[in-house]
Each structure stands twice: as structure tokens, then as C-alpha cells.
Design a protein around this motif. Structure first.
Motif, PDB file in Angstrom:
ATOM      1  N   PHE A  68       0.659  -1.224   0.101  1.00 21.04           N
ATOM      2  CA  PHE A  68      -0.084   0.013  -0.094  1.00 21.04           C
ATOM      3  C   PHE A  68       1.061   1.215  -0.182  1.00 21.04           C
ATOM      4  CE2 PHE A  68      -2.484  -3.223   2.470  1.00 21.04           C
ATOM      5  CZ  PHE A  68      -3.556  -3.360   1.477  1.00 21.04           C
ATOM      6  N   ASP A  69       0.412   2.399  -0.551  1.00 22.39           N
ATOM      7  CA  ASP A  69       0.970   3.594  -0.639  1.00 22.39           C
ATOM      8  C   ASP A  69       0.816   4.333   0.828  1.00 22.39           C
ATOM      9  OD1 ASP A  69       1.888   3.890  -3.252  1.00 22.39           O
ATOM     10  OD2 ASP A  69      -0.199   3.766  -3.756  1.00 22.39           O
ATOM     11  N   LYS A  70      -0.398   3.883   1.438  1.00 21.69           N
ATOM     12  CA  LYS A  70      -1.008   4.589   2.625  1.00 21.69           C
ATOM     13  C   LYS A  70      -1.890   3.624   3.563  1.00 21.69           C
ATOM     14  CE  LYS A  70      -2.411   8.918   2.129  1.00 21.69           C
ATOM     15  NZ  LYS A  70      -3.332   9.869   1.748  1.00 21.69           N
ATOM     16  N   ILE A  71      -1.615   3.359   4.650  1.00 21.36           N
ATOM     17  CA  ILE A  71      -2.536   2.656   5.716  1.00 21.36           C
ATOM     18  C   ILE A  71      -2.942   3.471   6.698  1.00 21.36           C
ATOM     19  CG2 ILE A  71      -1.945   0.779   7.502  1.00 21.36           C
ATOM     20  CD1 ILE A  71       0.094  -0.282   5.599  1.00 21.36           C
ATOM     21  N   TYR A  72      -4.253   3.078   7.034  1.00 22.60           N
ATOM     22  CA  TYR A  72      -5.083   3.683   8.123  1.00 22.60           C
ATOM     23  C   TYR A  72      -5.085   2.404   9.049  1.00 22.60           C
ATOM     24  CZ  TYR A  72      -6.292   7.554   5.395  1.00 22.60           C
ATOM     25  OH  TYR A  72      -6.250   8.841   4.553  1.00 22.60           O
ATOM     26  N   VAL A  73      -4.620   2.731  10.436  1.00 20.62           N
ATOM     27  CA  VAL A  73      -4.893   1.624  11.394  1.00 20.62           C
ATOM     28  C   VAL A  73      -5.561   1.804  12.434  1.00 20.62           C
ATOM     29  CG1 VAL A  73      -3.149   0.575  13.104  1.00 20.62           C
ATOM     30  CG2 VAL A  73      -2.135   1.455  10.880  1.00 20.62           C
ATOM     31  N   ASP A  74      -6.330   1.041  12.713  1.00 25.84           N
ATOM     32  CA  ASP A  74      -7.176   0.951  14.124  1.00 25.84           C
ATOM     33  C   ASP A  74      -6.633   1.392  15.191  1.00 25.84           C
ATOM     34  OD1 ASP A  74      -8.980   0.377  16.059  1.00 25.84           O
ATOM     35  OD2 ASP A  74      -9.573  -1.568  15.169  1.00 25.84           O
ATOM     36  N   PRO A  75      -7.203   2.556  15.680  1.00 28.38           N
ATOM     37  CA  PRO A  75      -6.410   3.200  17.125  1.00 28.38           C
ATOM     38  C   PRO A  75      -6.374   2.181  18.343  1.00 28.38           C
ATOM     39  CG  PRO A  75      -8.212   4.160  16.741  1.00 28.38           C
ATOM     40  CD  PRO A  75      -8.228   3.343  15.285  1.00 28.38           C
ATOM     41  N   GLU A  76      -7.261   0.942  18.156  1.00 30.23           N
ATOM     42  CA  GLU A  76      -7.212  -0.004  19.289  1.00 30.23           C
ATOM     43  C   GLU A  76      -6.131  -0.949  19.164  1.00 30.23           C
ATOM     44  OE1 GLU A  76     -10.916  -1.711  19.945  1.00 30.23           O
ATOM     45  OE2 GLU A  76     -12.084  -0.168  19.850  1.00 30.23           O
ATOM     46  N   ILE A  77      -5.514  -1.067  18.089  1.00 25.40           N
ATOM     47  CA  ILE A  77      -4.427  -1.716  18.031  1.00 25.40           C
ATOM     48  C   ILE A  77      -2.922  -1.409  18.367  1.00 25.40           C
ATOM     49  CG2 ILE A  77      -2.728  -2.996  16.308  1.00 25.40           C
ATOM     50  CD1 ILE A  77      -5.079  -2.965  14.198  1.00 25.40           C
ATOM     51  N   ASP A  78      -2.340  -1.997  19.406  1.00 24.61           N
ATOM     52  CA  ASP A  78      -1.319  -1.501  19.804  1.00 24.61           C
ATOM     53  C   ASP A  78      -0.047  -1.568  19.140  1.00 24.61           C
ATOM     54  OD1 ASP A  78       0.968  -0.840  21.829  1.00 24.61           O
ATOM     55  OD2 ASP A  78       1.134  -2.825  22.598  1.00 24.61           O
ATOM     56  N   VAL A  79       0.270  -0.497  18.774  1.00 24.38           N
ATOM     57  CA  VAL A  79       1.401  -0.292  17.724  1.00 24.38           C
ATOM     58  C   VAL A  79       2.726  -0.040  18.312  1.00 24.38           C
ATOM     59  CG1 VAL A  79       2.199   0.799  15.586  1.00 24.38           C
ATOM     60  CG2 VAL A  79      -0.636   0.644  16.131  1.00 24.38           C
ATOM     61  N   SER A  80       3.296  -1.363  18.742  1.00 21.43           N
ATOM     62  CA  SER A  80       4.612  -1.230  19.516  1.00 21.43           C
ATOM     63  C   SER A  80       5.425  -1.220  18.185  1.00 21.43           C
ATOM     64  CB  SER A  80       4.898  -2.379  20.283  1.00 21.43           C
ATOM     65  OG  SER A  80       4.596  -3.611  19.441  1.00 21.43           O
ATOM     66  N   SER A  81       6.742  -1.029  18.713  1.00 20.56           N
ATOM     67  CA  SER A  81       7.862  -0.903  17.705  1.00 20.56           C
ATOM     68  C   SER A  81       7.854  -2.233  17.073  1.00 20.56           C
ATOM     69  CB  SER A  81       9.252  -0.672  18.133  1.00 20.56           C
ATOM     70  OG  SER A  81       9.521  -1.544  18.999  1.00 20.56           O
ATOM     71  N   ASP A  82       7.811  -3.363  17.611  1.00 22.15           N
ATOM     72  CA  ASP A  82       7.807  -4.710  17.003  1.00 22.15           C
ATOM     73  C   ASP A  82       6.375  -4.852  16.024  1.00 22.15           C
ATOM     74  OD1 ASP A  82      10.145  -5.434  18.120  1.00 22.15           O
ATOM     75  OD2 ASP A  82       9.165  -6.715  19.675  1.00 22.15           O
ATOM     76  N   THR A  83       5.556  -4.526  16.514  1.00 21.73           N
ATOM     77  CA  THR A  83       4.199  -4.521  15.553  1.00 21.73           C
ATOM     78  C   THR A  83       4.362  -3.672  14.616  1.00 21.73           C
ATOM     79  OG1 THR A  83       2.604  -4.752  17.489  1.00 21.73           O
ATOM     80  CG2 THR A  83       1.453  -4.271  15.341  1.00 21.73           C
ATOM     81  N   PHE A  84       4.927  -2.586  14.532  1.00 21.45           N
ATOM     82  CA  PHE A  84       4.946  -1.766  13.192  1.00 21.45           C
ATOM     83  C   PHE A  84       6.137  -2.225  12.394  1.00 21.45           C
ATOM     84  CE2 PHE A  84       7.436   1.658  11.072  1.00 21.45           C
ATOM     85  CZ  PHE A  84       6.285   1.993  10.292  1.00 21.45           C
ATOM     86  N   GLN A  85       7.266  -2.732  13.047  1.00 21.24           N
ATOM     87  CA  GLN A  85       8.229  -3.246  11.927  1.00 21.24           C
ATOM     88  C   GLN A  85       7.854  -4.595  11.502  1.00 21.24           C
ATOM     89  OE1 GLN A  85      11.176  -1.539  11.641  1.00 21.24           O
ATOM     90  NE2 GLN A  85      11.983  -3.422  10.333  1.00 21.24           N
ATOM     91  N   TYR A  86       7.303  -5.578  12.188  1.00 18.43           N
ATOM     92  CA  TYR A  86       7.057  -6.897  11.432  1.00 18.43           C
ATOM     93  C   TYR A  86       5.728  -7.141  10.712  1.00 18.43           C
ATOM     94  CZ  TYR A  86      11.433  -7.531  13.966  1.00 18.43           C
ATOM     95  OH  TYR A  86      12.832  -7.436  14.163  1.00 18.43           O
ATOM     96  N   ALA A  87       4.676  -6.243  11.284  1.00 17.33           N
ATOM     97  CA  ALA A  87       3.462  -6.573  10.762  1.00 17.33           C
ATOM     98  C   ALA A  87       2.847  -5.487   9.770  1.00 17.33           C
ATOM     99  CB  ALA A  87       2.502  -6.706  12.078  1.00 17.33           C
TER     100      ALA A  87
END
Length: 107
Positions: A68-87
């Protein structure tokens, strides 16, 4: 509106997804939509006449095959550095992410 971009909506619960798309549809003219699919198994996929595609991706799904060029993420998802990096980051063609509250990552 987006002119040929690939937009992903990453969600954890269906309520966020429904809210996001309701808001999206309030901003566009329905005549701009070429194709729309909505299924419980595959989520939501929209193709606009300008070539823009919008696809929902459940957080538990594999990132393979999605870019994707742009992603909107559900604010209920815990976006830790690992979540961001790997998912989430593997979904991005360019490093830009929008988390409902307009967070943008520039690298």
C-alpha cells in the motif's frame, strides 16, 4: 481524491472498519466507484474510477501479497515498535503510516 494510490485499512475489530468506510463514503460521490466487494471472509475491496484501490486487512492476516501507499490503522491496535516493524511496515511501499489520529512516519 487519491489518484491511483493503493490504500490499506488495517483493523482489529469490525466496528473500526465499518466506521472508517462510513466516513470514507460520506466524502466521495458514489459515481466514483467502479467496483466494490464486501465479504466476511475477504473484507472490503473498492476500486475507484481514478485507479485507486482500497482494501481492508485484518491485523491477524499475513502481509504477503499486499503493498500500500498509505495505511489507516485501527487505534485500538497496540502499535509497538515490533508490531510496526514486523506486521505493518511490510505492507507499505513507502514508509508512511496514518493511525486515525494522523500520525505520519517520515524516514
Amino acid at each position: 481524491m487519491y489518484q491511483g494510490q493503493r490504500i490499506g485499512v488495517v483493523y482489529q475489530n469490525r466496528e473500526f472498519l465499518d466506521k472508517w468506510f462510513k466516513d470514507f463514503f460520506s466524502k466521495i460521490d458514489e459515481s466514483c466507484i467502479s467496483l466494490m466487494r464486501n465479504s466476511s471472509a475477504e473484507g472490503i475491496f473498492i476500486l475507484l474510477k481514478d485507479g485507486t484501490t482500497i482494501k481492508s486487512v485484518r491485523m491477524s492476516e499475513s502481509a504477503r501479497g499486499n503493498a500500500f501507499d498509505k495505511i489507516y490503522v485501527d487505534p485500538e491496535i497496540d502499535v509497538s515498535s515490533d508490531t510496526f516493524q514486523y506486521a505493518i511496515r511490510p505492507l507499505l511501499k513507502i514508509p508512511k503510516i496514518i493511525i486515525e489520529r494522523e500520525y505520519v512516519n517520515h524516514e
